[in-house]
Each structure stands twice: as structure tokens, then as C-alpha cells.
Enzyme design. Structure first.
Site, PDB file in Angstrom:
ATOM      1  N   LYS A  13       0.831  -1.215   0.000  1.00 52.46           N
ATOM      2  CA  LYS A  13       0.000   0.000   0.000  1.00 52.46           C
ATOM      3  C   LYS A  13       0.861   1.259   0.000  1.00 52.46           C
ATOM      4  O   LYS A  13       0.664   2.169  -0.806  1.00 52.46           O
ATOM      5  CB  LYS A  13      -0.934   0.015   1.230  1.00 52.46           C
ATOM      6  CG  LYS A  13      -1.825  -1.217   1.347  1.00 52.46           C
ATOM      7  CD  LYS A  13      -2.712  -1.174   2.581  1.00 52.46           C
ATOM      8  CE  LYS A  13      -1.974  -1.211   3.904  1.00 52.46           C
ATOM      9  NZ  LYS A  13      -1.281  -2.483   4.192  1.00 52.46           N
ATOM     10  N   ARG A  88      -9.787   0.424   8.760  1.00 49.73           N
ATOM     11  CA  ARG A  88      -9.410  -0.945   9.109  1.00 49.73           C
ATOM     12  C   ARG A  88     -10.531  -1.671   9.841  1.00 49.73           C
ATOM     13  O   ARG A  88     -10.366  -2.858  10.161  1.00 49.73           O
ATOM     14  CB  ARG A  88      -8.177  -0.920  10.016  1.00 49.73           C
ATOM     15  CG  ARG A  88      -6.831  -1.109   9.308  1.00 49.73           C
ATOM     16  CD  ARG A  88      -5.772  -0.839  10.340  1.00 49.73           C
ATOM     17  NE  ARG A  88      -4.531  -1.552  10.209  1.00 49.73           N
ATOM     18  CZ  ARG A  88      -3.447  -1.050   9.613  1.00 49.73           C
ATOM     19  NH1 ARG A  88      -3.488   0.113   9.013  1.00 49.73           N
ATOM     20  NH2 ARG A  88      -2.328  -1.725   9.614  1.00 49.73           N
ATOM     21  N   ARG A 127      11.677  -5.478   4.902  1.00 51.27           N
ATOM     22  CA  ARG A 127      11.322  -4.063   4.704  1.00 51.27           C
ATOM     23  C   ARG A 127      12.229  -3.102   5.459  1.00 51.27           C
ATOM     24  O   ARG A 127      12.561  -3.295   6.606  1.00 51.27           O
ATOM     25  CB  ARG A 127       9.873  -3.829   5.149  1.00 51.27           C
ATOM     26  CG  ARG A 127       9.496  -2.351   5.222  1.00 51.27           C
ATOM     27  CD  ARG A 127       8.010  -2.126   5.170  1.00 51.27           C
ATOM     28  NE  ARG A 127       7.295  -2.585   6.348  1.00 51.27           N
ATOM     29  CZ  ARG A 127       5.964  -2.497   6.475  1.00 51.27           C
ATOM     30  NH1 ARG A 127       5.230  -1.993   5.496  1.00 51.27           N
ATOM     31  NH2 ARG A 127       5.378  -2.930   7.564  1.00 51.27           N
ATOM     32  N   ARG A 161      11.187  -1.019  11.055  1.00 49.67           N
ATOM     33  CA  ARG A 161      10.133  -0.821  12.042  1.00 49.67           C
ATOM     34  C   ARG A 161      10.218  -1.844  13.165  1.00 49.67           C
ATOM     35  O   ARG A 161      10.400  -3.029  12.906  1.00 49.67           O
ATOM     36  CB  ARG A 161       8.768  -0.898  11.358  1.00 49.67           C
ATOM     37  CG  ARG A 161       8.356   0.425  10.765  1.00 49.67           C
ATOM     38  CD  ARG A 161       7.178   0.305   9.867  1.00 49.67           C
ATOM     39  NE  ARG A 161       6.051  -0.409  10.481  1.00 49.67           N
ATOM     40  CZ  ARG A 161       4.877  -0.549   9.887  1.00 49.67           C
ATOM     41  NH1 ARG A 161       4.678  -0.009   8.699  1.00 49.67           N
ATOM     42  NH2 ARG A 161       3.916  -1.207  10.472  1.00 49.67           N
ATOM     43  N   ARG A 172      -0.795  -8.909  13.566  1.00 51.68           N
ATOM     44  CA  ARG A 172      -1.353  -7.943  12.608  1.00 51.68           C
ATOM     45  C   ARG A 172      -2.157  -8.654  11.527  1.00 51.68           C
ATOM     46  O   ARG A 172      -3.197  -8.157  11.087  1.00 51.68           O
ATOM     47  CB  ARG A 172      -0.228  -7.098  11.995  1.00 51.68           C
ATOM     48  CG  ARG A 172       0.142  -5.901  12.874  1.00 51.68           C
ATOM     49  CD  ARG A 172       1.604  -5.578  12.805  1.00 51.68           C
ATOM     50  NE  ARG A 172       2.033  -4.993  11.547  1.00 51.68           N
ATOM     51  CZ  ARG A 172       3.310  -4.989  11.132  1.00 51.68           C
ATOM     52  NH1 ARG A 172       4.246  -5.576  11.852  1.00 51.68           N
ATOM     53  NH2 ARG A 172       3.619  -4.408  10.003  1.00 51.68           N
TER      54      ARG A 172
HETATM   55  P1  ADP Z   1       1.345  -1.861   7.741  1.00 55.04           P
HETATM   56  O1  ADP Z   1       2.109  -0.941   6.828  1.00 55.04           O
HETATM   57  O2  ADP Z   1       2.211  -2.975   8.241  1.00 55.04           O
HETATM   58  O3  ADP Z   1       0.029  -2.280   7.160  1.00 55.04           O
HETATM   59  P2  ADP Z   1       0.586   0.459   9.323  1.00 55.04           P
HETATM   60  O4  ADP Z   1       1.798   1.296   9.202  1.00 55.04           O
HETATM   61  O5  ADP Z   1      -0.573   0.800   8.471  1.00 55.04           O
HETATM   62  O6  ADP Z   1       0.999  -1.074   9.086  1.00 55.04           O
HETATM   63  O7  ADP Z   1       0.089   0.402  10.819  1.00 55.04           O
HETATM   64  C1  ADP Z   1       0.969   0.170  11.905  1.00 55.04           C
HETATM   65  C2  ADP Z   1       0.174   0.021  13.198  1.00 55.04           C
HETATM   66  O8  ADP Z   1      -0.526   1.247  13.463  1.00 55.04           O
HETATM   67  C3  ADP Z   1      -0.923  -1.031  13.174  1.00 55.04           C
HETATM   68  O9  ADP Z   1      -0.419  -2.323  13.519  1.00 55.04           O
HETATM   69  C4  ADP Z   1      -1.902  -0.498  14.217  1.00 55.04           C
HETATM   70  O10 ADP Z   1      -1.437  -0.742  15.530  1.00 55.04           O
HETATM   71  C5  ADP Z   1      -1.835   0.996  13.978  1.00 55.04           C
HETATM   72  N1  ADP Z   1      -2.825   1.478  12.982  1.00 55.04           N
HETATM   73  C6  ADP Z   1      -2.551   2.063  11.772  1.00 55.04           C
HETATM   74  N2  ADP Z   1      -3.678   2.408  11.127  1.00 55.04           N
HETATM   75  C7  ADP Z   1      -4.709   2.025  11.930  1.00 55.04           C
HETATM   76  C8  ADP Z   1      -6.134   2.085  11.828  1.00 55.04           C
HETATM   77  N3  ADP Z   1      -6.736   2.607  10.736  1.00 55.04           N
HETATM   78  N4  ADP Z   1      -6.875   1.598  12.860  1.00 55.04           N
HETATM   79  C9  ADP Z   1      -6.295   1.077  13.947  1.00 55.04           C
HETATM   80  N5  ADP Z   1      -4.959   0.968  14.125  1.00 55.04           N
HETATM   81  C10 ADP Z   1      -4.163   1.437  13.125  1.00 55.04           C
HETATM   82  P1  ADP Z   2       2.261  -1.865   3.214  1.00 53.92           P
HETATM   83  O1  ADP Z   2       2.272  -0.348   3.183  1.00 53.92           O
HETATM   84  O2  ADP Z   2       1.037  -2.430   2.571  1.00 53.92           O
HETATM   85  O3  ADP Z   2       2.506  -2.421   4.576  1.00 53.92           O
HETATM   86  P2  ADP Z   2       4.844  -1.626   1.817  1.00 53.92           P
HETATM   87  O4  ADP Z   2       4.565  -0.737   0.662  1.00 53.92           O
HETATM   88  O5  ADP Z   2       5.556  -1.053   2.992  1.00 53.92           O
HETATM   89  O6  ADP Z   2       3.473  -2.351   2.289  1.00 53.92           O
HETATM   90  O7  ADP Z   2       5.646  -2.893   1.270  1.00 53.92           O
HETATM   91  C1  ADP Z   2       6.120  -3.925   2.142  1.00 53.92           C
HETATM   92  C2  ADP Z   2       7.475  -4.451   1.639  1.00 53.92           C
HETATM   93  O8  ADP Z   2       7.282  -5.161   0.409  1.00 53.92           O
HETATM   94  C3  ADP Z   2       8.487  -3.355   1.337  1.00 53.92           C
HETATM   95  O9  ADP Z   2       9.768  -3.822   1.710  1.00 53.92           O
HETATM   96  C4  ADP Z   2       8.375  -3.148  -0.187  1.00 53.92           C
HETATM   97  O10 ADP Z   2       9.611  -2.732  -0.763  1.00 53.92           O
HETATM   98  C5  ADP Z   2       8.018  -4.553  -0.666  1.00 53.92           C
HETATM   99  N1  ADP Z   2       7.112  -4.550  -1.839  1.00 53.92           N
HETATM  100  C6  ADP Z   2       6.065  -3.717  -2.066  1.00 53.92           C
HETATM  101  N2  ADP Z   2       5.431  -4.041  -3.222  1.00 53.92           N
HETATM  102  C7  ADP Z   2       6.088  -5.116  -3.729  1.00 53.92           C
HETATM  103  C8  ADP Z   2       5.913  -5.927  -4.912  1.00 53.92           C
HETATM  104  N3  ADP Z   2       4.933  -5.694  -5.796  1.00 53.92           N
HETATM  105  N4  ADP Z   2       6.785  -6.946  -5.106  1.00 53.92           N
HETATM  106  C9  ADP Z   2       7.777  -7.192  -4.224  1.00 53.92           C
HETATM  107  N5  ADP Z   2       8.004  -6.477  -3.096  1.00 53.92           N
HETATM  108  C10 ADP Z   2       7.177  -5.450  -2.840  1.00 53.92           C
END
Ligand code: ADP
Ligand code: ADP
Ligand code: ZN
Length: 215
Positions: A13, A88, A127, A161, A172
Site C-alpha cells: 500500500k 481498518r 522491509r 520498524r 497484525r
Molecule cells: P502496515 O504498513 O504494516 O500495514 P501500518 O503502518 O498501516 O501497518 O500500521 C501500523 C500500526 O498502526 C498497526 O499495527 C496499528 O497498531 C496501527 N494502525 C494504523 N492504522 C490504523 C487504523 N486505521 N486503525 C487502527 N490501528 C491502526
Molecule cells: P504496506 O504499506 O502495505 O505495509 P509496503 O509498501 O511497505 O506495504 O511494502 C512492504 C514491503 O514489500 C516493502 O519492503 C516493499 O519494498 C516490498 N514490496 C512492495 N510491493 C512489492 C511488490 N509488488 N513486489 C515485491 N516487493 C514489494
């Protein structure tokens, strides 16, 4: 145009949102980034959510809805909002509907990035991000440049992270399947859901999303 990028942790994302910010002047609203910022700057709210985030639990709907509400009040001209990691829960989704309605905005697409659990674990494990500009890297699929400098901004301050560990990730993922996946049905019923194969290469995923936005 306002869109939601929906998918489990590691689905891509953030990576895709950053691209749309560059190419379409859209504004990325990542509640995860906002919460990490609050935590890092030690605000009262940040201290409150730190443990919850470390465990990989969701913070309360009230907090994240408040964060989004504030951002939607900004009236600067741009190419639209990308909701990244929000909503979420169903309560967050209905709150977003209300907030958009109240500010005369619409939701145009909800794009689901589909990625299986095995790939998610690998993505999260590899990541890292640039501490200066937020560019997202991956040890295998998008390695940090050999000269140790971010390809976007030139800084050399890469971060991993604290919650990108196996235990938190497992939690998660469970949170995602229990609380967030019902949104797929919700948006399907509203005729907004579009599905993209998130396992494809980053630029292929990019092209699929662009095709949806340009359709
Ligand atoms: P990821 O990139 O791994 O999907 P995020 O960066 O979006 O994770 O979120 C990290 C943490 O922040 C989540 O595990 C949760 O604890 C909190 N968080 C983020 N967005 C939300 C949301 N919309 N509702 C509740 N908790 C959230
Ligand atoms: P999210 O925001 O959904 O948690 P991220 O954009 O942070 O996901 O991506 C998670 C990890 O996967 C990062 O290390 C990123 O470089 C890698 N990644 C993202 N998209 C792809 C893809 N299409 N193929 C392979 N690796 C990817
Ligand atoms: Zn950078």
C-alpha cells in the site's frame, strides 16, 4: 479522485501510494505513519498507542478517525486523497463515509492488493525505509543503493520498524482477517471494490492501479 488502498500489512500500500503522490499529485493519508509520528515525537496520544502498536493490535477507532478528520479539513488543491491503512474496521469505514459526505467528497475506488501470507512474511521481514523521505526498500526486491544513499533524497538513514517482527506480524495478520477483511464485502456491496494482483512486480501493480484510475 479519492481512493482507498486496502490490503494486509506488507501488501504494498505504502509503496503504491508514494508513486501516486508523485505522478498524480495525490495526498497520502497513512494512519500508520501519523501514529508513528505521534509516537516518535512523544505526544500524549503517541505514548498511549505505543504498546498497542508494538503488539500489532489496532488502536481505537476514535483516535484514527480523529486523525483523518483533521486531514480532510485541509482545503489545499491536490489530486485527491489516498487512504492507506485506513479504514481498518467497519466503524472506521462508516465514519469515513460520513466525513466525506460532510465535506462534499466522494469515494471513487477501493483497490484491494491481494497477496498471500507467505509473501507478506517475506516482505515484512525485508522491509526498510528511508528515515528522511520515507522511500520504501526491500532487502531482496528493492535493495538499498550500494552507495548507502537513498535513491530519492540522498540521505543515509535507513530504518526498520520495531513492529516488523514475526510475533507482531502474526498478530497484525489476524487483526486484518478478523477486523479489516469484512470491509471487502462492504465495499463490494457499494460497487467500489477493485482487485489487483499484489504479487506482481511493483511496476506491474502500478500499471494495474493506473488502469483502474484512468478507466
Ligand atoms: P502496515 O504498513 O504494516 O500495514 P501500518 O503502518 O498501516 O501497518 O500500521 C501500523 C500500526 O498502526 C498497526 O499495527 C496499528 O497498531 C496501527 N494502525 C494504523 N492504522 C490504523 C487504523 N486505521 N486503525 C487502527 N490501528 C491502526
Ligand atoms: P504496506 O504499506 O502495505 O505495509 P509496503 O509498501 O511497505 O506495504 O511494502 C512492504 C514491503 O514489500 C516493502 O519492503 C516493499 O519494498 C516490498 N514490496 C512492495 N510491493 C512489492 C511488490 N509488488 N513486489 C515485491 N516487493 C514489494
Ligand atoms: Zn530518502
Amino acid at each position: 479522485m479519492n481512493i482507498i488502498l486496502l490490503g494486509p500489512p506488507g501488501a504494498g500500500k505504502g509503496t503504491q501510494a508514494r508513486h501516486l503522490v508523485e505522478t498524480r499529485n495525490m495526498v497520502q493519508l497513512s494512519t500508520g505513519d501519523m501514529l508513528r509520528e505521534a509516537k516518535d515525537s512523544g505526544t500524549e496520544m503517541g505514548n498511549m498507542v505505543a504498546d498497542v502498536m508494538a503488539r500489532g493490535d489496532l488502536v481505537t477507532d476514535e483516535i484514527v478517525i480523529g486523525l483523518i478528520r483533521e486531514k480532510l479539513e485541509d482545503t489545499t488543491e491536490h489530486g485527491g486523497f489516498i487512504f492507506d491503512g485506513f479504514p481498518r474496521t467497519l466503524a472506521q469505514a462508516t465514519a469515513l463515509d460520513e466525513l466525506l459526505k460532510a465535506t462534499g467528497k466522494t469515494l471513487d475506488h477501493v483497490i484491494e492488493l491481494r497477496v498471500n501470507d507467505d509473501a507478506l512474511v517475506k516482505r515484512i521481514a525485508g522491509r526498510s525505509t528511508c528515515g528522511n523521505c520515507g522511500e520504501v526498500y526491500h532487502d531482496v526486491t528493492k535493495p538499498q543503493p550500494a552507495d548507502g544513499k537513498c535513491s530519492k533524497c540522498g540521505a543515509s538513514d535507513f530504518k526498520r520498524r520495531a513492529d516488523d517482527n514475526e510475533e507482531s506480524l502474526r498478530n497484525r495478520l489476524m487483526e486484518y482477517y478478523k477486523k479489516t477483511s469484512p470491509l471487502l464485502g462492504y465495499y463490494y456491496a457499494h460497487d467500489l471494490l477493485k482487485r489487483v494482483d499484489g504479487l506482481a512486480d511493483i511496476n506491474v501493480v502500478q500499471a494495474s492501479i493506473e488502469a483502474i484510475l484512468d478507466a
